[in-house]
Motif scaffolding. Structure first.
Motif, short mmCIF file in Angstrom:
data_model
loop_
_atom_site.label_atom_id
_atom_site.label_comp_id
_atom_site.label_asym_id
_atom_site.label_seq_id
_atom_site.Cartn_x
_atom_site.Cartn_y
_atom_site.Cartn_z
N ILE A 55 -2.82 -53.44 5.87
CA ILE A 55 -3.33 -52.22 5.52
C ILE A 55 -4.85 -52.08 5.36
N GLY A 56 -5.40 -51.21 6.03
CA GLY A 56 -6.76 -51.34 6.27
C GLY A 56 -7.64 -50.93 5.03
N ARG A 57 -8.95 -50.04 5.08
CA ARG A 57 -9.78 -49.98 4.20
C ARG A 57 -9.75 -48.47 3.69
N ASP A 58 -10.02 -48.21 2.41
CA ASP A 58 -10.30 -46.65 1.91
C ASP A 58 -8.89 -45.83 2.20
N ASN A 59 -7.83 -46.51 2.19
CA ASN A 59 -6.62 -45.56 2.46
C ASN A 59 -6.24 -45.19 0.76
N ARG A 60 -5.56 -43.99 0.77
CA ARG A 60 -5.12 -43.49 -0.57
C ARG A 60 -3.63 -43.13 -0.84
N PHE A 61 -2.82 -44.19 -1.34
CA PHE A 61 -1.49 -44.02 -1.59
C PHE A 61 -1.18 -43.44 -3.08
N HIS A 62 -0.62 -42.16 -3.16
CA HIS A 62 0.06 -41.43 -4.14
C HIS A 62 1.08 -41.92 -4.68
N ILE A 85 -1.12 -50.36 9.19
CA ILE A 85 -1.83 -49.17 8.72
C ILE A 85 -3.40 -49.21 9.13
N GLY A 86 -3.95 -48.16 9.50
CA GLY A 86 -5.72 -48.33 9.59
C GLY A 86 -6.17 -47.85 8.58
N ASP A 87 -7.35 -47.23 8.69
CA ASP A 87 -8.38 -46.96 7.65
C ASP A 87 -8.24 -45.47 7.29
N ARG A 88 -8.64 -44.87 6.05
CA ARG A 88 -8.91 -43.87 5.33
C ARG A 88 -7.69 -42.79 5.57
N ASN A 89 -6.42 -43.58 5.56
CA ASN A 89 -5.22 -42.50 5.52
C ASN A 89 -4.80 -42.05 4.08
N VAL A 90 -4.25 -40.91 3.98
CA VAL A 90 -3.66 -40.20 2.98
C VAL A 90 -2.30 -40.16 3.00
N VAL A 91 -1.61 -41.02 2.06
CA VAL A 91 -0.46 -40.94 1.94
C VAL A 91 0.11 -40.49 0.58
N ARG A 92 0.70 -39.42 0.48
CA ARG A 92 1.04 -38.53 -0.36
C ARG A 92 2.56 -39.01 -1.09
N GLU A 93 3.13 -38.23 -2.05
CA GLU A 93 4.27 -38.64 -3.05
C GLU A 93 5.36 -38.66 -2.16
N PHE A 94 5.93 -39.94 -2.33
CA PHE A 94 7.39 -40.08 -1.93
C PHE A 94 7.34 -40.30 -0.36
N ASP A 113 -7.30 -42.30 9.59
CA ASP A 113 -7.70 -40.73 9.10
C ASP A 113 -6.38 -39.95 9.24
N ASN A 114 -5.32 -40.39 8.86
CA ASN A 114 -4.16 -39.33 8.88
C ASN A 114 -3.68 -38.91 7.74
N TRP A 115 -3.13 -37.64 7.52
CA TRP A 115 -2.57 -37.32 6.41
C TRP A 115 -0.79 -37.15 6.27
N LEU A 116 -0.35 -37.91 5.62
CA LEU A 116 1.11 -37.89 5.51
C LEU A 116 1.43 -37.41 4.16
N LEU A 117 1.66 -35.97 4.12
CA LEU A 117 1.99 -35.40 2.97
C LEU A 117 3.58 -35.60 2.35
N ALA A 118 3.78 -34.97 1.33
CA ALA A 118 4.86 -35.53 0.34
C ALA A 118 6.43 -35.39 1.11
N TYR A 119 7.10 -36.39 0.81
CA TYR A 119 8.37 -36.80 1.61
C TYR A 119 8.40 -36.99 3.25
N VAL A 120 7.26 -37.27 3.61
CA VAL A 120 7.35 -37.62 5.01
C VAL A 120 7.91 -38.88 5.37
N HIS A 121 8.84 -39.11 6.41
CA HIS A 121 9.57 -40.27 6.61
C HIS A 121 8.88 -40.74 7.93
N VAL A 122 8.27 -42.03 8.30
CA VAL A 122 8.04 -42.83 9.51
C VAL A 122 8.99 -44.02 9.60
N ALA A 123 9.88 -43.67 10.70
CA ALA A 123 10.85 -44.88 10.95
C ALA A 123 10.30 -45.91 11.63
N HIS A 124 11.20 -47.11 11.58
CA HIS A 124 10.99 -48.44 12.22
C HIS A 124 10.29 -48.07 13.81
#
Length: 262
Positions: A55-62, A85-94, A113-124
């Motif tokens: 996981i890269g730099r400056d990410n935010r995991f809620h 996972i790269g840099d500066r992504n925002v990963v929200r709750e659940f 620089d992606n935003w993954l908002l609540a309850y998003v699922h990214v599979a294998h």
């Protein structure tokens, strides 16, 4: 573990994890072995990050994000697979993001620089570009590829092995079971159907009138003309001579792995 790293007393960090400078790990979070987290990344409470994962730099995991878990695939037998996972992504709750599978390339990758908002699922084995926004409950099945600057609206669902081209927009509740070319808007209609180009998104990203006109001509050739796919491809080849954007769209069409969404 860098000296400036801050770990909540209730968090559990495996000795085999590597955390960069300024990393924060919140209450009751778990960082597993073979996890590398870059400088400045912040992990909220009740998160789990399993490895192997980079996981890269400056990410935010809620709170309550579950990252790097084993793939939800019955064929998985515990082989070594990973997540990047790269840099500066925002990963929200659940949010849930799974590692790859041995038969699917072995890696799940998410860019910058992606935003993954609540309850998003990214599979294998999914490959996600950069500058994307996935709204609440958007779901990617396995082996999906997402280009840069893609927006998935709430409750959108993408079938396994589909590709979504750069700058595409998938509307709320749309279920996508075919490849979506770059620049195209998909709206909910049972299964998703093309509904023009993503004009507003392209304008916001600096596309001028000439570029938009070329993309609109390509869209009409592919979707409005009623021509069979082979004839539409021939028309796109003509239009591509004067437009890099149309050339990218044509390349996408010619390399489709699943039927094109038409």
């Amino acid at each position: 573990m860098a000296a400036a790293t801050r770990i909540h007393p209730t968090a559990v960090v495996d000795p085999g994890a590597r955390l960069g400078e300024g990393v924060e790990v919140g209450a009751f979070s778990l960082i597993g072995p073979e996890v590398e987290i870059g400088d400045g990344t912040r992990i909220g409470p009740h998160c789990s990050i399993q490895g192997p994962a980079r996981i890269g730099r400056d990410n935010r995991f809620h709170g309550h994000a579950a990252i790097g878990g084993e793939p939800q695939d019955k064929k998985f037998r515990g082989e070594r697979v990973d997540l990047t996972i790269g840099d500066r992504n925002v990963v929200r709750e659940f949010v849930t993001v799974n590692r790859g599978t041995g038969d699917g390339g072995g890696t799940t990758r998410i860019g910058d620089d992606n935003w993954l908002l609540a309850y998003v699922h990214v599979a294998h084995d999914c490959i996600v570009g950069s500058h994307c926004v996935f709204s609440n409950n958007a779901t990617l099945a396995g082996h999906v590829e997402i280009g840069d600057h893609v927006i998935l609206s709430g409750f959108a669902g993408i079938h396994q092995f589909c590709r979504i081209g750069m700058h595409a927009f998938v509307g709320m509740g749309a279920f996508v079971n075919g490849d979506v070319p770059p620049f195209v808007t998909v709206a909910q209609d049972g299964y998703g159907r093309p509904r023009g180009i993503n004009s507003e998104g392209l304008k916001r990203r600096g596309f001028d009138a000439e570029r938009l006109a070329a993309i609109k001509r390509a869209y009409r050739a592919l979707y409005v003309s009623g021509a069979p796919l082979e004839e539409a491809r021939a028309k796109l080849a003509e239009l591509a001579a004067g437009s890099d954007d149309v050339r990218a769209l044509l390349e996408f069409v010619e390399t489709a792995r699943r039927p094109l969404l038409r």
